[in-house]
Structures are given as structure tokens and as C-alpha cells.
Design a protein around this motif. Structure first.
Motif, PDB file in Angstrom:
ATOM      1  N   SER A 223      35.240  50.123  38.634  1.00  0.00           N
ATOM      2  CA  SER A 223      33.892  49.566  38.534  1.00  0.00           C
ATOM      3  C   SER A 223      33.896  48.371  37.581  1.00  0.00           C
ATOM      4  CB  SER A 223      32.912  50.626  38.020  1.00  0.00           C
ATOM      5  OG  SER A 223      33.197  50.938  36.666  1.00  0.00           O
ATOM      6  N   THR A 224      32.829  47.598  37.618  1.00  0.00           N
ATOM      7  CA  THR A 224      32.714  46.453  36.696  1.00  0.00           C
ATOM      8  C   THR A 224      32.800  46.920  35.253  1.00  0.00           C
ATOM      9  OG1 THR A 224      31.371  45.196  38.266  1.00  0.00           O
ATOM     10  CG2 THR A 224      31.224  44.553  35.955  1.00  0.00           C
ATOM     11  N   GLN A 225      32.110  48.011  34.921  1.00  0.00           N
ATOM     12  CA  GLN A 225      32.126  48.513  33.551  1.00  0.00           C
ATOM     13  C   GLN A 225      33.522  48.944  33.130  1.00  0.00           C
ATOM     14  OE1 GLN A 225      29.854  48.309  31.217  1.00  0.00           O
ATOM     15  NE2 GLN A 225      31.271  49.265  29.779  1.00  0.00           N
ATOM     16  N   GLU A 226      34.247  49.614  34.029  1.00  0.00           N
ATOM     17  CA  GLU A 226      35.610  50.047  33.699  1.00  0.00           C
ATOM     18  C   GLU A 226      36.528  48.851  33.499  1.00  0.00           C
ATOM     19  OE1 GLU A 226      35.842  54.387  35.968  1.00  0.00           O
ATOM     20  OE2 GLU A 226      36.176  52.536  37.105  1.00  0.00           O
ATOM     21  N   LEU A 227      36.355  47.816  34.307  1.00  0.00           N
ATOM     22  CA  LEU A 227      37.169  46.610  34.151  1.00  0.00           C
ATOM     23  C   LEU A 227      36.849  45.896  32.846  1.00  0.00           C
ATOM     24  CD1 LEU A 227      36.996  45.351  37.841  1.00  0.00           C
ATOM     25  CD2 LEU A 227      39.028  46.246  36.674  1.00  0.00           C
ATOM     26  N   MET A 228      35.574  45.921  32.445  1.00  0.00           N
ATOM     27  CA  MET A 228      35.207  45.335  31.147  1.00  0.00           C
ATOM     28  C   MET A 228      35.838  46.132  29.997  1.00  0.00           C
ATOM     29  SD  MET A 228      33.627  42.544  31.609  1.00  0.00           S
ATOM     30  CE  MET A 228      33.235  42.285  29.865  1.00  0.00           C
ATOM     31  N   ILE A 231      39.415  44.935  29.774  1.00  0.00           N
ATOM     32  CA  ILE A 231      39.656  43.612  29.204  1.00  0.00           C
ATOM     33  C   ILE A 231      39.388  43.604  27.700  1.00  0.00           C
ATOM     34  CG2 ILE A 231      37.384  42.476  29.472  1.00  0.00           C
ATOM     35  CD1 ILE A 231      39.083  40.131  30.785  1.00  0.00           C
ATOM     36  N   HIS A 232      38.414  44.395  27.257  1.00  0.00           N
ATOM     37  CA  HIS A 232      38.190  44.533  25.811  1.00  0.00           C
ATOM     38  C   HIS A 232      39.388  45.215  25.155  1.00  0.00           C
ATOM     39  CE1 HIS A 232      34.209  42.927  25.175  1.00  0.00           C
ATOM     40  NE2 HIS A 232      33.719  43.616  26.181  1.00  0.00           N
ATOM     41  N   VAL A 250      32.496  36.728  31.835  1.00  0.00           N
ATOM     42  CA  VAL A 250      33.526  37.539  32.475  1.00  0.00           C
ATOM     43  C   VAL A 250      32.895  38.650  33.312  1.00  0.00           C
ATOM     44  CG1 VAL A 250      35.434  39.141  32.061  1.00  0.00           C
ATOM     45  CG2 VAL A 250      35.286  37.025  30.741  1.00  0.00           C
ATOM     46  N   ARG A 251      31.860  39.286  32.780  1.00  0.00           N
ATOM     47  CA  ARG A 251      31.186  40.359  33.521  1.00  0.00           C
ATOM     48  C   ARG A 251      30.620  39.839  34.857  1.00  0.00           C
ATOM     49  NH1 ARG A 251      29.160  45.340  32.213  1.00  0.00           N
ATOM     50  NH2 ARG A 251      29.670  45.021  30.004  1.00  0.00           N
ATOM     51  N   TYR A 270      44.589  41.873  37.535  1.00  0.00           N
ATOM     52  CA  TYR A 270      43.734  40.695  37.449  1.00  0.00           C
ATOM     53  C   TYR A 270      43.153  40.559  36.051  1.00  0.00           C
ATOM     54  CZ  TYR A 270      40.298  37.180  38.860  1.00  0.00           C
ATOM     55  OH  TYR A 270      39.571  36.024  38.971  1.00  0.00           O
ATOM     56  N   MET A 271      42.788  41.683  35.447  1.00  0.00           N
ATOM     57  CA  MET A 271      42.261  41.654  34.071  1.00  0.00           C
ATOM     58  C   MET A 271      43.330  41.143  33.101  1.00  0.00           C
ATOM     59  SD  MET A 271      39.157  42.585  34.320  1.00  0.00           S
ATOM     60  CE  MET A 271      39.259  41.717  35.899  1.00  0.00           C
TER      61      MET A 271
END
Length: 314
Positions: A223-228, A231-232, A250-251, A270-271
Motif C-alpha cells: 500500500s502507499t502507507q507501507e511504501l512510505m 522509504i522513511h 513522494v506520497r 523502486y523505493m
């Protein structure tokens, strides 16, 4: 809502990752210190898996297999019958969804649980199995199975073995793998991995294949949140942090790119590419403006994230 694990009539287990799982933590069934010491192996592997984003159903599957193995030990103490299960697996999903990482963890887990005598991990692809002439492929594949004895043999992009048709040596590799699985049924664990659609087609080409892999795990895109979160985490590992404007940029980019490239999106890879490219851009920016103080050195701003360059890999 159906549970994300579906047990079919032919005893195949299908697991869908990144869905909300129930009862993953041991806290609900390991209460005393003595119980925690007894099940130290399970606790250690749960702690290892906590460091990875998502993968909730893998965590549940590890707990399920642990419980089965432990109950077999208890049955033996009571003089009851026990039986070994075939644990070969199919991993389906896009790149960067954790397939190789999970396979490595599973190898260590089964070694600690004494299912595998060595617990080593061998990663292979088509070139490691397919030879150049008749008979060469069978020998290469047998050698690989021998090397994997006591451990896990992980074959990525396994569907490529069936791409050449009937006359391709890839079919010989498949036939040799199947025979090896029969001859050394509980001696090693074979995991075949690849894109979901391609793996479904690959399995349909040989009617005998699906039944030999009782566990199938689907690795959906994160998910977008998991990918964020990823990256953090990658930024923290490198002593960087994203500014608020960078985080929003980025989000928004991730939300768009996930949908636009759903079938081929490379998720964690990709991240990693995004963060490494941003670090390079930041270095150029800091040198240009002679910014060398600590806060400047650790901050990644929106200016450092440039998307859609010719060398971007999705």
C-alpha cells in the motif's frame, strides 16, 4: 469477510499477504515466562519478522507451522502417530514484495525447528538449471538439488523454464525438479517464485505441478502507507530524513505510480532507487550552495526527488 487464507479441497493452502491478520502475536497464547522460554524459537522469528513492513500473513503462517511441529513433538511423547508434511511452496507477486526475504527467513526457521538439517539458502534462476545440450540440463538440475539438500532451493522467475516450448531444455529442468522432489521428498524445500499471471500459466502447463506445492503465497503490491514506511526506514538507515514537502511529493508520486504500473511495479526496489537517487541529487544541491551544516546534510527536500528520469526502474 473471508479469511485471507483459503484451504481448498485438495489440501492446498493459499495465503494472501498484506491483509489484516488475526492473532499474529504470541502474547495471546504465551502468558508465563516458562512458556516463553519453551517457545523461544517462535518468539525469535516473530521478532525478526517485525522489522519488515507488511507480510502479516507470512507471520501468521510461521506461527501455524510452528504450532503443528510442536504438537507433533507432544504427540510423540504420548505415543501417537505423527506424519511429515510436504512444504514446497509457490510465491507469486511483483518484484520487491518480499519473496526472497521471506524465503531466507523460512530457511532459517525450518532449520531451527529441525525440519531442515542445514537450513542454507540457494537462490537460482533459469541459467543455473538449463544446459546447452541434451542431458546437460538434467545434470545441472540434479547438482543444484544436491547442493540444496538440507536447505531451501529458491528459483526466481520459475515460469521462464516453460517459455521455450516442448523442445526447449527448460522442460527437462522441470521434469528433473519434479523427480527430485519425489526422490528427496523431505530432504529439501523447493520454492518457485515469479509474477502472479506468469506463474499461474506456468503451473497450468504441467497438471502434476500444482499438487506438489501445497502452500501458495500471494505477495500483493504494498500500500502507499507501507511504501512510505519503507522509504522513511531506508532514509533513517542512511542518516537522512524527509522534509514535509518531500514527504508529500513522494506520497503523491507513489499513489500515482502504483496504479499506473500495477502489473509491473517493483515496490521495495523502486523505493530503494528513489532514496538512493535523492541522496545523489541532494549531494549535488549541497555542493552547489556550499551547505555543510548537520541539518542540511541529513535533510532530503522536494528538490532532491526527481521522477521519470530515463534510468528510473519501476
Amino acid at each position: 469477510m473471508n479469511h485471507p487464507t483459503n484451504v481448498k479441497k485438495n489440501a492446498r493452502i493459499n495465503v494472501v499477504l498484506n491483509q489484516q491478520a488475526q492473532g499474529i502475536s504470541t502474547d495471546d497464547w504465551l502468558q508465563t515466562e516458562e512458556e516463553k522460554q519453551t517457545h523461544d524459537t517462535l518468539i525469535r522469528f516473530e521478532e525478526q519478522l517485525k522489522q519488515y513492513v507488511g507480510l502479516d500473513e507470512v507471520k501468521r503462517l510461521v506461527k501455524e507451522i510452528y504450532a503443528w511441529l510442536y504438537m507433533n513433538q507432544r504427540r510423540e511423547l504420548q505415543g501417537l502417530k505423527t506424519n511429515k508434511q510436504v512444504l514446497h511452496m509457490i510465491f507469486k507477486g511483483n518484484p520487491g514484495t518480499g519473496k526472497t526475504t521471506v524465503a531466507r527467513v523460512i530457511a532459517r526457521f525450518f532449520h531451527d525447528m529441525k525440519v531442515l538439517s542445514k537450513g542454507h539458502f540457494i537462490e537460482a534462476e533459469r541459467a543455473d538449471l538449463v544446459g546447452e545440450y541434451i542431458g546437460h540440463t538434467a545434470q545441472k538440475t540434479r547438482d543444484l538439488i544436491k547442493q540444496a539438500s538440507g536447505g531451501v532451493l529458491f528459483i526466481d522467475e520459475a515460469y521462464s523454464l516453460a517459455r521455450g516450448g516442448e523442445k526447449d531444455f527448460g522442460k527437462e529442468a522441470i521434469d528433473t525438479l519434479v523427480k527430485g522432489m519425489e526422490d528427496k521428498l523431505h530432504d529439501f524445500i523447493l520454492i518457485l517464485a515469479g509474477y502472479s499471471k506468469e506463474m499461474d500459466h506456468f503451473l497450468s502447463l504441467n497438471p502434476g505441478l500444482p499438487s506438489r506445492f501445497p502452500i501458495t503465497i500471494d505477495f500483493p503490491n504494498y500500500s502507499t502507507q507501507e511504501l512510505m514506511e519503507m522509504i522513511h526506514g531506508m532514509a533513517r538507515e542512511r542518516d537522512y530524513q524527509l522534509s514535509k514537502d518531500a514527504e508529500q511529493l513522494v506520497r503523491d508520486h507513489i499513489k500515482h505510480i502504483r496504479v499506473e504500473n500495477e502489473a509491473t511495479f517493483s515496490n521495495g526496489r523502486y523505493m530503494r532507487n528513489l532514496i538512493e537517487k535523492a541522496v545523489r541529487h541532494q549531494a549535488v544541491r549541497l555542493m552547489k550552495y556550499h551547505l555543510y551544516e548537520r541539518q542540511a546534510l541529513i535533510s532530503l527536500t522536494a528538490e532532491d526527488f526527481k521522477f521519470y528520469e530515463t534510468h528510473d526502474k519501476l
